[in-house]
Design a protein around this motif. Structure first.
Motif, short mmCIF file in Angstrom:
data_model
loop_
_atom_site.label_atom_id
_atom_site.label_comp_id
_atom_site.label_asym_id
_atom_site.label_seq_id
_atom_site.Cartn_x
_atom_site.Cartn_y
_atom_site.Cartn_z
N MET A 1 0.85 -1.19 0.00
CA MET A 1 0.00 0.00 0.00
C MET A 1 0.89 1.24 0.00
N ASP A 5 -2.19 6.11 0.19
CA ASP A 5 -3.32 5.22 0.51
C ASP A 5 -3.53 5.14 2.02
N ASP A 10 -9.50 4.03 1.59
CA ASP A 10 -10.23 3.63 0.39
C ASP A 10 -11.32 4.63 0.04
N CYS A 43 0.29 0.58 -10.99
CA CYS A 43 -0.87 1.04 -11.75
C CYS A 43 -0.38 1.70 -13.04
N HIS A 50 0.14 -1.54 -7.34
CA HIS A 50 -1.13 -2.13 -7.76
C HIS A 50 -1.61 -3.13 -6.73
N PRO A 51 -2.88 -3.18 -6.41
CA PRO A 51 -3.97 -2.38 -6.96
C PRO A 51 -4.04 -1.01 -6.28
N ARG A 53 -5.95 2.81 -5.47
CA ARG A 53 -7.23 3.13 -4.84
C ARG A 53 -8.41 2.99 -5.82
N HIS A 55 -8.59 1.24 -8.66
CA HIS A 55 -8.79 -0.16 -9.06
C HIS A 55 -9.53 -0.91 -7.95
N ARG A 56 -9.11 -0.69 -6.70
CA ARG A 56 -9.77 -1.36 -5.57
C ARG A 56 -11.23 -0.92 -5.47
N TRP A 57 -11.48 0.38 -5.67
CA TRP A 57 -12.86 0.89 -5.61
C TRP A 57 -13.71 0.22 -6.69
N ARG A 59 -13.29 -2.60 -8.18
CA ARG A 59 -13.49 -4.01 -7.86
C ARG A 59 -14.53 -4.19 -6.75
N ARG A 60 -14.47 -3.33 -5.72
CA ARG A 60 -15.43 -3.41 -4.62
C ARG A 60 -16.85 -3.10 -5.09
#
Length: 84
Positions: A1, A5, A10, A43, A50-51, A53, A55-57, A59-60
Motif C-alpha cells: 500500500m 493510501d 479507500d 498502476c 497495484h492495486p 485506490r 482499481h480497488r474501488w 473491484r469493490r
C-alpha cells in the motif's frame, strides 16, 4: 500500500450500486490496470503500487453488485477490445 493510501484510505462505496456505477467501476479497473515494473506491479495510470485506490474501488463496486470474477473479466475484456 502506498503512503497516500494510508493517509486517504479507500474511496467510499455508493449507498447502492447503479448501472452508471458499474460503468464507472469497469472503467476504473480498465484504466488502472497493472503494469510490471522492476519493483513489482504498478498502476498503469498513476504508478501507485497495484492495486491502486481506484482499481480497488472499482473491484469493490462490482463485488457489491454481485458480479462474479468471470463476469468482471468479461466486462473488462469488452471495454478493452479493439473497435472494428
Amino acid at each position: 500500500m502506498d503512503s497516500i493510501d494510508r493517509i486517504l484510505g479507500d474511496i467510499p462505496l455508493p449507498p447502492y450500486v447503479t448501472a452508471e456505477d458499474v460503468t464507472f467501476a469497469v472503467r476504473a479497473i480498465t484504466v488502472h490496470a497493472p503494469e510490471q515494473w522492476p519493483e513489482g506491479p504498478r498502476c498503469r495510470n498513476d504508478r501507485a503500487p497495484h492495486p491502486c485506490r481506484l482499481h480497488r474501488w472499482g473491484r469493490r463496486v462490482l463485488d457489491l453488485r454481485g458480479l462474479t470474477d468471470r463476469q468482471i473479466h468479461t466486462l473488462v475484456a469488452e471495454q478493452t477490445a479493439p473497435v472494428r
